[in-house]
Design a protein around this motif. Sequence first.
Motif, short mmCIF file in Angstrom:
data_model
loop_
_atom_site.label_atom_id
_atom_site.label_comp_id
_atom_site.label_asym_id
_atom_site.label_seq_id
_atom_site.Cartn_x
_atom_site.Cartn_y
_atom_site.Cartn_z
N VAL A 46 0.84 -1.21 0.00
CA VAL A 46 0.00 0.00 0.00
C VAL A 46 0.87 1.25 0.00
O VAL A 46 0.60 2.22 -0.73
CB VAL A 46 -0.95 -0.02 1.21
CG1 VAL A 46 -1.64 1.33 1.38
CG2 VAL A 46 -1.98 -1.12 1.06
N GLY A 47 1.93 1.27 0.80
CA GLY A 47 2.80 2.43 0.82
C GLY A 47 3.47 2.68 -0.52
O GLY A 47 3.59 3.84 -0.97
N THR A 93 -7.52 5.05 -0.13
CA THR A 93 -6.72 4.08 0.63
C THR A 93 -7.42 2.73 0.77
O THR A 93 -6.77 1.69 0.61
CB THR A 93 -6.40 4.66 2.02
OG1 THR A 93 -5.69 5.90 1.86
CG2 THR A 93 -5.55 3.69 2.82
N PRO A 94 -8.74 2.65 1.06
CA PRO A 94 -9.38 1.32 1.11
C PRO A 94 -9.24 0.54 -0.19
O PRO A 94 -9.13 -0.70 -0.17
CB PRO A 94 -10.84 1.64 1.43
CG PRO A 94 -10.80 2.95 2.12
CD PRO A 94 -9.68 3.72 1.47
N ALA A 95 -9.25 1.25 -1.33
CA ALA A 95 -9.08 0.55 -2.60
C ALA A 95 -7.68 -0.04 -2.72
O ALA A 95 -7.51 -1.17 -3.22
CB ALA A 95 -9.35 1.52 -3.75
N LEU A 96 -6.68 0.69 -2.24
CA LEU A 96 -5.32 0.17 -2.28
C LEU A 96 -5.16 -1.04 -1.36
O LEU A 96 -4.41 -1.97 -1.67
CB LEU A 96 -4.33 1.27 -1.90
CG LEU A 96 -4.34 2.53 -2.79
CD1 LEU A 96 -3.26 3.51 -2.34
CD2 LEU A 96 -4.13 2.15 -4.25
N VAL A 124 -8.59 5.48 -8.87
CA VAL A 124 -8.67 4.21 -8.15
C VAL A 124 -9.58 4.42 -6.95
O VAL A 124 -9.18 5.01 -5.94
CB VAL A 124 -7.27 3.73 -7.70
CG1 VAL A 124 -7.38 2.39 -6.99
CG2 VAL A 124 -6.33 3.62 -8.89
N SER A 125 -10.82 3.97 -7.05
CA SER A 125 -11.80 4.13 -5.97
C SER A 125 -12.15 2.77 -5.39
O SER A 125 -12.00 1.73 -6.05
CB SER A 125 -13.06 4.83 -6.48
OG SER A 125 -13.69 4.03 -7.46
N VAL A 183 -17.21 1.60 10.54
CA VAL A 183 -17.34 0.64 9.45
C VAL A 183 -17.53 1.40 8.16
O VAL A 183 -18.46 2.20 8.04
CB VAL A 183 -18.53 -0.31 9.68
CG1 VAL A 183 -18.63 -1.32 8.55
CG2 VAL A 183 -18.38 -1.02 11.01
N THR A 184 -16.66 1.17 7.21
CA THR A 184 -16.76 1.83 5.90
C THR A 184 -17.65 1.01 5.00
O THR A 184 -17.33 -0.13 4.67
CB THR A 184 -15.37 1.99 5.28
OG1 THR A 184 -14.55 2.72 6.19
CG2 THR A 184 -15.45 2.73 3.95
#
Length: 714
Positions: free
Chosen positions: A184-185, A200-203, A232-233, A374-375
């Motif tokens: 991710v980084g 970030t959640p997509a990554l 990138v979503s 919770v996303t």
Amino acid sequence: MSYQVLARKWRPRSFQELVGQSHVLQALVNALDQNRLHHAYLFTGTRGVGKTTIARIFAKCLNCEQGVSSKPCGQCSSCKEIDDGRFVDLIEVDAASRTKVEDTRELLDNVQYAPTRGRYKVYLIDEVHMLSAHSFNALLKTLEEPPPHVKFLLATTDPQKLPITILSRCLQFSLKNMTPERIVGHLENILQQEQIPSETPALWQLARVADGSMRDALSLTDQAIAFGDGKVSEVDVGAMLGTIDQGQVLKMVTSLASANAAHILASVATLAEHSPDYLAVLDDMLSMLHRVAIAQAVPDAVDNSQGDQEQILELASVMTAEDVQLYFQIGLVGKKDLPLAPDPRSGFEMALLRMLAFRPDGAPVAPKALKIAVTTPSPTSSDDNTQSVSSDSLAEGETSDPEPEAVNLSSPEPVVESPAHDQQVVEKVAALVEVEEHSETQKPVKDNFEPPVIDDQPQEVAQQETVQQKTVQQEAAQQEAAQQKTPPSSPVDVQVPDNHAPPAMEDVPISAYEQADHYGQDESFNDAAPPEWSAETAALNSVEASYVQEQPVVSAPEIKPQASPVRAVVELPAKEHRVDFDALNEASWIQVYRGLPLGGVTGTIGSHCELAQKEQGVIALRLDAERSTLYNDTHRQRIEKALGEYFEQSITLTIDTGRIVGETPAAWRERKIAERQQEAKDSIYSDAKVQNLVEAFSATVLDDSIQPIGNVIK
């Protein structure tokens, strides 16, 4: 210029640009800086972790025009040609397509020639495990002693298929999988420089699917950029990968922690709109429960590999360890039962409801309003497709449908029966209590059971049996008196089984050696006391049977206690039957040993000894070497003490191991047993009735069924 994919565009060109693999870089950098270079290197690891990249950078470090170092300039012609893949002295070989021995021999024919441009001629053989056995044999000698201007760099994803002769000639470096945090980084850094918006959640989803491969992560990122029209979503990545949103999984686990069946079913209904793979959802839930269990055991061991470290720690604080283990086990069983369900959704719902149904009664329930973010993706939202909700936000937003109370399916209300039935139960319990109190005041408790001492006095045995019979009669009279006090509404007939002591052993003239029964056994095996029966136990069994079967009169079954083995008390023989010390020899040693009160392992060791030497006050025994495994000085001291008591004088005993020449007590005993068995067979075969049966019916005598009468060995 044509588009270049991210995996090739962002391939590291120096050791400083590499992500991870610090354990490999440290060894290579130090070797280059100190000029301690090996002639063959082997890089192993899964796909996309940097094997070929490290090999190319290493070749660049060797052939840089500025000199051999861990930091190539990257500007000279050699560095540029290596980056472009056209350096003449870097020979890259695909072993998967050149597996024949002829290809390997053709390759090695040019090893002896000096490099054309660079300082070293580097052979980079990828997927080296695909070479044939003959190719490996052809490569062995050159790989062991190559010319000084040749370096071999081997790469493989399956090092187990390489011969040990190849492994022993190389320095092996095992590359590790990339962690999701590291992936991710690195993706965030690349997308930031590419000026591509990302979430970030997509990554995190891409990092999980990449499964430790940086190349796979970059390839999936290329696909996500194309799928999301330049961004990138999380929603686009989830739709592209077909994976389940981790927010939904976290929401269901949170509902399990709160024991809220309504929220669980609502989450499943929302999940069913996307036609998910319920088996994959169960896998995600089990993975989350596994991380929760780790957080409960060792909180510091929980990593952020899923991007939900805070939520996992929060769940670990509100769930009990028993619940986590129960949910995990039920989920595993649910995976096996899912294909048998009428449809996947019903099987998935039953697995979740089973987790609540089998929850331990009385276990603490986590608060319903867990503050766990919770996303959850919104199916009708536009660019901003995320929203932060808590596990109780659903109940707060549902004004028309109030939140139902938590239901514990494992603790139903007790069934209330008729008053007559309750009165009958109360009367039976009162009778039982009265019987127990009466028995406790009248009957002494036997804490320690001591087996009777068996001797040769029939009168004492008869007196002991008489006393036992009187004791049983007294207990029976007390029980009858207790039964008379029982209310008439519950006539319970309690029969107390006989509390006889173990039956006395047959009075036979056996020797001290057979009395101890120490041949190959331990003394502790015979210490178990027989089970004791009491009036309380019988009354309890009777009342329970009456309550279950609803019978007016119930008698406890008469259970006879099994006779447990009783160890006889071994005493030394009388003086007139003992062997004098002066008369002790190899023949009389067996008689002396049979009179020793030895048992257990000590007796077994002594039975395999023969008399080796005898002097004044000193006895030397020889132990069979095959039986000396358990021998130690403790057993020698026990035998020495027994011999001193036998001869009534101070005895010094020495025991050496060696080859047995004469007959030991154990061998004598085996011989006697064989002789008695043979006598029994001769007696059967010579019997006139047996002979008539054999002749009349062509019968056959089973030798294994013939046993001598009695157990006396003379």
